[in-house]
Design an enzyme around this catalytic site. Sequence first.
Site, mmCIF file in Angstrom:
data_model
loop_
_atom_site.group_PDB
_atom_site.id
_atom_site.type_symbol
_atom_site.label_atom_id
_atom_site.label_comp_id
_atom_site.label_asym_id
_atom_site.label_seq_id
_atom_site.Cartn_x
_atom_site.Cartn_y
_atom_site.Cartn_z
ATOM 1 N N ASP A 1 6.854 0.245 7.154
ATOM 2 C CA ASP A 1 5.748 -0.148 6.274
ATOM 3 C C ASP A 1 4.979 -1.322 6.886
ATOM 4 O OD1 ASP A 1 4.135 -1.146 4.083
ATOM 5 O OD2 ASP A 1 5.451 -0.021 2.741
ATOM 6 N N HIS B 1 2.703 3.125 4.420
ATOM 7 C CA HIS B 1 2.858 2.204 3.294
ATOM 8 C C HIS B 1 3.411 2.958 2.096
ATOM 9 C CE1 HIS B 1 2.309 -1.287 0.905
ATOM 10 N NE2 HIS B 1 1.233 -0.889 0.260
ATOM 11 N N SER C 1 3.532 -1.406 -4.116
ATOM 12 C CA SER C 1 3.019 -2.549 -3.384
ATOM 13 C C SER C 1 2.897 -3.760 -4.311
ATOM 14 C CB SER C 1 1.704 -2.173 -2.711
ATOM 15 O OG SER C 1 1.447 -3.042 -1.647
#
Length: 534
Positions: free
Chosen positions: A473, A503, A255
């Site tokens: 996602d 995610h 991320s």
Amino acid sequence: MASSLAADEMRGAREGVRMSRFPRWLAAATTALLVAGCGGGSSGGGSGENKAAGDRSTSPSAAASAMRALPSSLTGQRLDWHRCKATADSDAPGDDWRCATLKVPLDWSRPDGKTIGLALIRARATGGDRIGSLMFDFGGPGASGVSMMPYYAATTAKLQERYDLVSWDPRGVGASEGVRCRSDREIAAREDVDATPDTPAEEQAYFQDSADFGKGCQKAAGPLLAHVSTADTARDMDLMRQVLGDGKLHYFGISYGTELGGVYAHLFPRHVGRAVLDAVVDPTADAVGHAENQARGFQRALNDYLKSTGQDPEQGSRKIADLLRRIDARPLPTSSGRKLTETLAVTGIVLPLYSESSWPTLTSALKSAQQGDGSRLLALADQYNERDSAGHYGTTSHAQRVISCLDDRQRPTLTETKKLLPQIRQISPVFGNFLGWDTAGWCHDWPVPGQYDTPEVSAPGAAPILLVGNTGDPATPYEGARRMADELGKGVGIELTWKGEGHGAYGSGSDCVDSTVNAYLLDGTVPADGKVCS
């Protein structure tokens, strides 16, 4: 954790992170979900030891020359590895973790000046034919690698056969001069501030709350507040690489950690080893662009959730939006005696969207809320916000804000935000209102100026970097992987697609993804650009 929910209800949920410039939803989900028992992510890769072009920096050559001129007191450090208090005093798995403190310059333009300490954690490779260290960043910004790395070890056991697993608390986070901008009492007292203001009075309270938060951060952090940027942390990483004795930086970023990895590759392309970026940030998006991306991503995930329960996405979204409007007008009671506000309700809805395995939890929480009981949505929001049963809050979101607001130059005004709202509400009737207002409130009246609109991640000549994008996602929408590949440059960004939900992709149940990433990190096998795992 803060929630009364059983840990196995959240098992498999992925870490969430607010990318630099991202709305606050991506902050504490990292800790809340990973520690609750999630599947993992991996470490970083590039095949071989390709020669790269000369180091380039966001402030062009200053950073690279500063790194070349580092004093031996920094580059020659001998780390004192010892039993980690973080694992000894908790239920963190394993007893083979060791911790140490690395000295880094407070101000990278003055490498001979004042230093601060960064907390590191490491577990040695378990097999022979060791490649080196594999450095993990779990996102945020603001996630504590020292706290999270042990929980991720089961996912990365195969990688540990040939790598030392290493993570750290980035500057401003946790045990690395971690910033706390508010007390628990102050946080609780501001629970009723409406993050989607409807009246001039609510607008005034919202912006005053934002300004007060910034003042609290300035008081707590002092001079550090101007030195916690992503570029600062990328430079810390290269010093860490040197002190650990690695010729190349092998890296796994998740991320926000993908943005950090891209910035590192831009600053130090010759030092990139095998790097994997999972749940990739769109480096071309500014603050408003990220809000729109997330509105699209979370609405897409919500639509997929609604389809899985047999509901029409448009009708189901309208029903949830109506529920939120009712909660805004009259907060729901809960079993704790606290009220479920609209802001807490939206946060509670967001958390289960990070993992498909958590969708049943969302179903029960929404059903209870529709029946007038906000307890389950509040429990989810508390878990995201790192609030425990005694009313103590974690500080992930504090660190997240001080880092992202130093990175972020863009400061939309109230007028600009109001013009944006119809467009972002059109993208997402459930999440658009919150995300639109967040663009104006997140860094409002911040004590230090931001550094850029979008990060520079071009890395010509760097070794291949594997970018893993997940079509479902919610937090870092799939399109970001392609844009990161384009920005890194031809032959550097190698895109791998997983047609999944949640995610991140590695460790989420796809043998295709896991085997491709493992082959890259362990053997240097670069997959074909554009490979798809279904």
